[in-house]
Design an enzyme around this catalytic site. Sequence first.
Site, PDB file in Angstrom:
ATOM      1  CG  ASP A  39      -2.275  -0.378   1.062  1.00  0.00           C
ATOM      2  OD1 ASP A  39      -2.544  -1.028   0.043  1.00  0.00           O
ATOM      3  OD2 ASP A  39      -3.116  -0.036   1.908  1.00  0.00           O
TER       4      ASP A  39
ATOM      5  N   GLY B 273     -11.145   1.768   7.092  1.00  0.00           N
ATOM      6  CA  GLY B 273      -9.985   2.644   7.254  1.00  0.00           C
ATOM      7  C   GLY B 273     -10.154   3.737   6.202  1.00  0.00           C
TER       8      GLY B 273
HETATM    9  N1  LIG Z   1     -24.729   2.697   2.279  1.00  0.00           N
HETATM   10  C1  LIG Z   1     -23.667   2.950   3.047  1.00  0.00           C
HETATM   11  N2  LIG Z   1     -23.528   4.153   3.637  1.00  0.00           N
HETATM   12  C2  LIG Z   1     -22.467   4.415   4.405  1.00  0.00           C
HETATM   13  N3  LIG Z   1     -21.489   3.537   4.650  1.00  0.00           N
HETATM   14  C3  LIG Z   1     -21.561   2.331   4.102  1.00  0.00           C
HETATM   15  C4  LIG Z   1     -22.646   1.965   3.265  1.00  0.00           C
HETATM   16  N4  LIG Z   1     -22.438   0.681   2.861  1.00  0.00           N
HETATM   17  C5  LIG Z   1     -21.277   0.266   3.419  1.00  0.00           C
HETATM   18  N5  LIG Z   1     -20.734   1.260   4.155  1.00  0.00           N
HETATM   19  C6  LIG Z   1     -19.524   1.218   4.974  1.00  0.00           C
HETATM   20  O1  LIG Z   1     -18.361   0.901   4.240  1.00  0.00           O
HETATM   21  C7  LIG Z   1     -17.368   0.406   5.166  1.00  0.00           C
HETATM   22  C8  LIG Z   1     -16.593  -0.727   4.541  1.00  0.00           C
HETATM   23  O2  LIG Z   1     -15.842  -0.214   3.519  1.00  0.00           O
HETATM   24  P1  LIG Z   1     -14.843  -1.140   2.653  1.00  0.00           P
HETATM   25  O3  LIG Z   1     -13.969  -0.206   1.900  1.00  0.00           O
HETATM   26  O4  LIG Z   1     -15.666  -2.090   1.880  1.00  0.00           O
HETATM   27  O5  LIG Z   1     -14.137  -1.945   3.771  1.00  0.00           O
HETATM   28  P2  LIG Z   1     -12.660  -2.242   4.214  1.00  0.00           P
HETATM   29  O6  LIG Z   1     -12.055  -0.962   4.647  1.00  0.00           O
HETATM   30  O7  LIG Z   1     -12.841  -3.238   5.304  1.00  0.00           O
HETATM   31  O8  LIG Z   1     -11.950  -2.791   3.003  1.00  0.00           O
HETATM   32  C9  LIG Z   1     -18.132  -0.025   6.414  1.00  0.00           C
HETATM   33  O9  LIG Z   1     -17.845   0.872   7.466  1.00  0.00           O
HETATM   34  C10 LIG Z   1     -19.576   0.078   5.979  1.00  0.00           C
HETATM   35  O10 LIG Z   1     -20.398   0.396   7.014  1.00  0.00           O
HETATM   36  C1  LIG Z   2      -4.400   0.962   5.250  1.00  0.00           C
HETATM   37  C2  LIG Z   2      -5.723   0.653   5.806  1.00  0.00           C
HETATM   38  O1  LIG Z   2      -6.207   1.346   6.648  1.00  0.00           O
HETATM   39  O2  LIG Z   2      -6.351  -0.413   5.275  1.00  0.00           O
HETATM   40  P1  LIG Z   2      -7.860  -0.828   5.572  1.00  0.00           P
HETATM   41  O3  LIG Z   2      -8.722   0.330   5.182  1.00  0.00           O
HETATM   42  O4  LIG Z   2      -8.072  -2.020   4.657  1.00  0.00           O
HETATM   43  O5  LIG Z   2      -7.962  -1.154   7.019  1.00  0.00           O
END
Ligand SMILES: Nc1ncnc2c1ncn2[C@@H]1O[C@H](COP(=O)(O)OP(=O)(O)O)[C@@H](O)[C@H]1O
Ligand SMILES: CC(=O)OP(=O)(O)O
Length: 414
Positions: free
Chosen positions: A152, A216
Amino acid sequence: MTKSILAVNAGSSSVKITFYTVENPPRTIVDAAISGITAPPPTLKYQQGDKKHKEEVKEKLSTPQDTFKYLLQRCFSDPDLSEVASVDDLEFICHRVVHGGDYLDAVEINDETLDRLKGLEDLAPLHNFSALEIVRLCKVELPKVRSITYFDSAFHQTIPEAVRTYPINQEIAKANGLRKYGFHGISYSFILRSVAQFLNKPIEKTNLVVMHIGSGASICAIKDGKSVDTSMGLTPLAGLPGATRSGSIDPSLVFHYTNEAGKLSQSSTSEMHISTAEDILNKQSGWKALTGTTDFSQIAVENPPSKAHKLAFDIFVDRIQGYIGSYYVKLNGELDGVVFAGGIGEKSALLRRTLVDKCQCLGLAIDDVANDKGPGDEETVKDISKGSGKGPRVLVCQTNEQFEMAYHCACSRS
Ligand SMILES: Nc1ncnc2c1ncn2[C@@H]1O[C@H](COP(=O)(O)OP(=O)(O)O)[C@@H](O)[C@H]1O
Ligand SMILES: CC(=O)OP(=O)(O)O
Ligand SMILES: [Mg+2]
């Protein structure tokens, strides 16, 4: 039969795997993810072609290795999936490793590189641990498959010295690698390429402010196709708050929080030496501490269920707005677009509208219908700006870290 690429994205609370064909661009064969490992019961999401389903996982999955093995077995045992039925069908495994220290590019895993990565574990104990546990497992159990790690942090190597340097004793800083690294770079690389293509601009002439906001969250200023600043720092804790992270706070807060803050946390193990302060600020803060939920879809609603939910939303908007303003100035106002990505950025029309309204003075404007609709399943980039005005475009990009790794893996092979 041609072999496939397996891309693995291990986070602190989820493991996502995708199998791709080894071609350029790679084609998705199957997608499987388990989330909620730290807040059981974990859930499995599985998608193969049009077949999609979600289920609660009954098995106890207490480690990233168990979770990875479970996902692999789930794919291998699918009778409808002839392309990947066993380890013999794999040519490469791509692993997302958040902290790559001074590594400027992806590396193939061997004894030497694994040793060097081990040395970075203390710098990012919460993030690198899960990924490296899976890398170690693959090395032992799938020794014939080549493992490549993608970092990353590598995307941010172009951040200028004055931006990446912390004003502390430089001997100590250099000896310990204490500087801004920045993260979510695999995602930023996917977004930059996709948005440049969408705007019909060469990457090296593309200027963007990109938000990767999921559990994150970070934001990145991209000038002439290169990262010039980002909100995360030495670790992914700095910058914006997240599901369980505080984001930037006054560093002295740590010394006033509790007497225990400097001691080793209960989650510390022989591999992971984390202090109570790191544990609290990384795992027990953010939306979880403010509202009790880590799910931002319960916070980003028109009528929040409590004052605390409203406050959490307002804090997020305030912090992001501050960075957009700062990065707009750093890019000299010459930006092609502001891009929303990550689970929240891609799905929350309310957050996008609120933020764009607060940044009107920069010439940003949103089309409410396009914004409410959001991108369709097959739409990687969607323009949600109002009119065809001269201001920066407001875009949503459905980012894909697994694809980005498989893409680079396929490119380097051909
Ligand atoms: N409709 C929505 N409105 C706001 N937040 C959302 C919605 N759908 C999903 N999320 C949020 O997106 C986040 C997950 O993001 P993602 O980028 O998929 O996860 P990660 O960081 O684990 O890879 C969670 O906090 C989830 O609640
Ligand atoms: C870098 C980092 O925060 O990764 P993630 O959003 O997947 O937790
Ligand atoms: Mg993520």
